[in-house]
Design a protein around this motif. Structure first.
Motif, PDB file in Angstrom:
ATOM      1  N   TRP A 115     -27.467  19.423  95.308  1.00 33.78           N
ATOM      2  CA  TRP A 115     -28.502  19.166  94.304  1.00 33.78           C
ATOM      3  C   TRP A 115     -29.474  18.056  94.678  1.00 33.78           C
ATOM      4  O   TRP A 115     -30.640  18.142  94.283  1.00 33.78           O
ATOM      5  CB  TRP A 115     -27.896  18.934  92.929  1.00 33.78           C
ATOM      6  N   PRO A 116     -29.120  17.007  95.449  1.00 35.46           N
ATOM      7  CA  PRO A 116     -30.164  16.050  95.834  1.00 35.46           C
ATOM      8  C   PRO A 116     -31.230  16.683  96.719  1.00 35.46           C
ATOM      9  O   PRO A 116     -32.421  16.406  96.575  1.00 35.46           O
ATOM     10  CB  PRO A 116     -29.412  14.948  96.586  1.00 35.46           C
ATOM     11  N   PHE A 117     -30.788  17.586  97.630  1.00 33.42           N
ATOM     12  CA  PHE A 117     -31.759  18.293  98.461  1.00 33.42           C
ATOM     13  C   PHE A 117     -32.669  19.172  97.617  1.00 33.42           C
ATOM     14  O   PHE A 117     -33.872  19.256  97.849  1.00 33.42           O
ATOM     15  CB  PHE A 117     -31.044  19.159  99.500  1.00 33.42           C
ATOM     16  N   ARG A 118     -32.083  19.829  96.639  1.00 35.29           N
ATOM     17  CA  ARG A 118     -32.873  20.710  95.797  1.00 35.29           C
ATOM     18  C   ARG A 118     -33.872  19.922  94.949  1.00 35.29           C
ATOM     19  O   ARG A 118     -35.000  20.343  94.753  1.00 35.29           O
ATOM     20  CB  ARG A 118     -31.948  21.543  94.906  1.00 35.29           C
ATOM     21  N   LEU A 119     -33.458  18.764  94.443  1.00 33.08           N
ATOM     22  CA  LEU A 119     -34.359  17.922  93.661  1.00 33.08           C
ATOM     23  C   LEU A 119     -35.545  17.456  94.499  1.00 33.08           C
ATOM     24  O   LEU A 119     -36.704  17.539  94.057  1.00 33.08           O
ATOM     25  CB  LEU A 119     -33.597  16.712  93.102  1.00 33.08           C
ATOM     26  N   VAL A 120     -35.287  16.991  95.709  1.00 36.29           N
ATOM     27  CA  VAL A 120     -36.376  16.565  96.596  1.00 36.29           C
ATOM     28  C   VAL A 120     -37.264  17.753  96.951  1.00 36.29           C
ATOM     29  O   VAL A 120     -38.490  17.633  97.013  1.00 36.29           O
ATOM     30  CB  VAL A 120     -35.804  15.886  97.858  1.00 36.29           C
ATOM     31  N   ALA A 121     -36.661  18.921  97.148  1.00 37.91           N
ATOM     32  CA  ALA A 121     -37.444  20.119  97.473  1.00 37.91           C
ATOM     33  C   ALA A 121     -38.361  20.510  96.317  1.00 37.91           C
ATOM     34  O   ALA A 121     -39.515  20.888  96.530  1.00 37.91           O
ATOM     35  CB  ALA A 121     -36.503  21.267  97.825  1.00 37.91           C
ATOM     36  N   ILE A 122     -37.875  20.411  95.099  1.00 34.91           N
ATOM     37  CA  ILE A 122     -38.704  20.750  93.935  1.00 34.91           C
ATOM     38  C   ILE A 122     -39.877  19.774  93.821  1.00 34.91           C
ATOM     39  O   ILE A 122     -41.026  20.182  93.609  1.00 34.91           O
ATOM     40  CB  ILE A 122     -37.850  20.748  92.655  1.00 34.91           C
ATOM     41  N   ILE A 123     -39.602  18.488  93.991  1.00 32.01           N
ATOM     42  CA  ILE A 123     -40.668  17.487  93.889  1.00 32.01           C
ATOM     43  C   ILE A 123     -41.708  17.689  94.986  1.00 32.01           C
ATOM     44  O   ILE A 123     -42.921  17.673  94.728  1.00 32.01           O
ATOM     45  CB  ILE A 123     -40.070  16.068  93.938  1.00 32.01           C
ATOM     46  N   LEU A 124     -41.260  17.900  96.221  1.00 27.32           N
ATOM     47  CA  LEU A 124     -42.202  18.096  97.319  1.00 27.32           C
ATOM     48  C   LEU A 124     -42.984  19.396  97.183  1.00 27.32           C
ATOM     49  O   LEU A 124     -44.143  19.484  97.586  1.00 27.32           O
ATOM     50  CB  LEU A 124     -41.465  18.060  98.657  1.00 27.32           C
ATOM     51  N   THR A 125     -42.381  20.419  96.606  1.00 27.78           N
ATOM     52  CA  THR A 125     -43.107  21.668  96.361  1.00 27.78           C
ATOM     53  C   THR A 125     -44.222  21.440  95.350  1.00 27.78           C
ATOM     54  O   THR A 125     -45.338  21.945  95.522  1.00 27.78           O
ATOM     55  CB  THR A 125     -42.139  22.752  95.869  1.00 27.78           C
ATOM     56  N   CYS A 126     -43.950  20.672  94.316  1.00 26.30           N
ATOM     57  CA  CYS A 126     -44.996  20.354  93.327  1.00 26.30           C
ATOM     58  C   CYS A 126     -46.117  19.533  93.951  1.00 26.30           C
ATOM     59  O   CYS A 126     -47.305  19.772  93.681  1.00 26.30           O
ATOM     60  CB  CYS A 126     -44.393  19.606  92.141  1.00 26.30           C
ATOM     61  N   VAL A 127     -45.766  18.584  94.809  1.00 24.73           N
ATOM     62  CA  VAL A 127     -46.790  17.769  95.480  1.00 24.73           C
ATOM     63  C   VAL A 127     -47.622  18.635  96.413  1.00 24.73           C
ATOM     64  O   VAL A 127     -48.858  18.519  96.462  1.00 24.73           O
ATOM     65  CB  VAL A 127     -46.125  16.597  96.233  1.00 24.73           C
TER      66      VAL A 127
END
Length: 144
Positions: A115-127
């Motif tokens: 889940w930490p990888f997924r959280l960072v992936a979601i944030i970077l996708t939005c950026v």
């Protein structure tokens, strides 16, 4: 509580960047405030301020870093940040990093929590999506 610090030690880096960025902005604010106070003192005395002071206020640069060409480099980077190419490049690089985090979250081993990888992936996708929108808008509004 000890597990909290052991698991999230990496948060010290973004928090440190935030603190140092806020400190830099505070120092820039104090520098511009001192420049404006100096201009105000000249105008209340009825004197003309020196041209170097006016130039420094205009360029938002109070140091004599002409020896290294920082002023020209800053102008170049300002123009570059406004270009559609820069926004598109930023969107692609951020999207590639987001893709790496998505892959890491999908293929993490059974011993690794994903889940930490997924959280960072979601944030970077939005950026990345935000930079892509800025790039598309700057391409379409470039002639105006």
């Amino acid at each position: 509580m000890e597990d909290l610090f052991r698991s999230y030690w990496w948060l010290l880096f973004p928090l440190g960047f935030f603190v140092f960025g806020a400190w830099d902005r505070w120092l820039a604010y104090k520098r511009s405030q001192a420049q404006l106070d100096l201009l105000r003192a000249y105008t209340t005395q009825g004197k003309d301020p020196p041209p170097e002071l006016i130039k420094a206020v205009r360029e938002d640069d109070f140091g004599d870093d002409d020896d290294y060409g920082w002023r020209e480099r800053r102008r170049y980077m300002r123009r570059r940040y406004r270009s559609p190419y820069w926004a598109l490049r930023t969107a692609l690089v951020t999207g590639a990093v987001a893709l790496g985090f998505w892959l890491a979250s999908e293929y993490a081993g059974p011993a690794v929590d994903f889940w930490p990888f997924r959280l960072v992936a979601i944030i970077l996708t939005c950026v990345a999506a935000g930079h892509a929108v800025v790039a598309l808008l700057s391409y379409s509004l470039r002639g105006r």
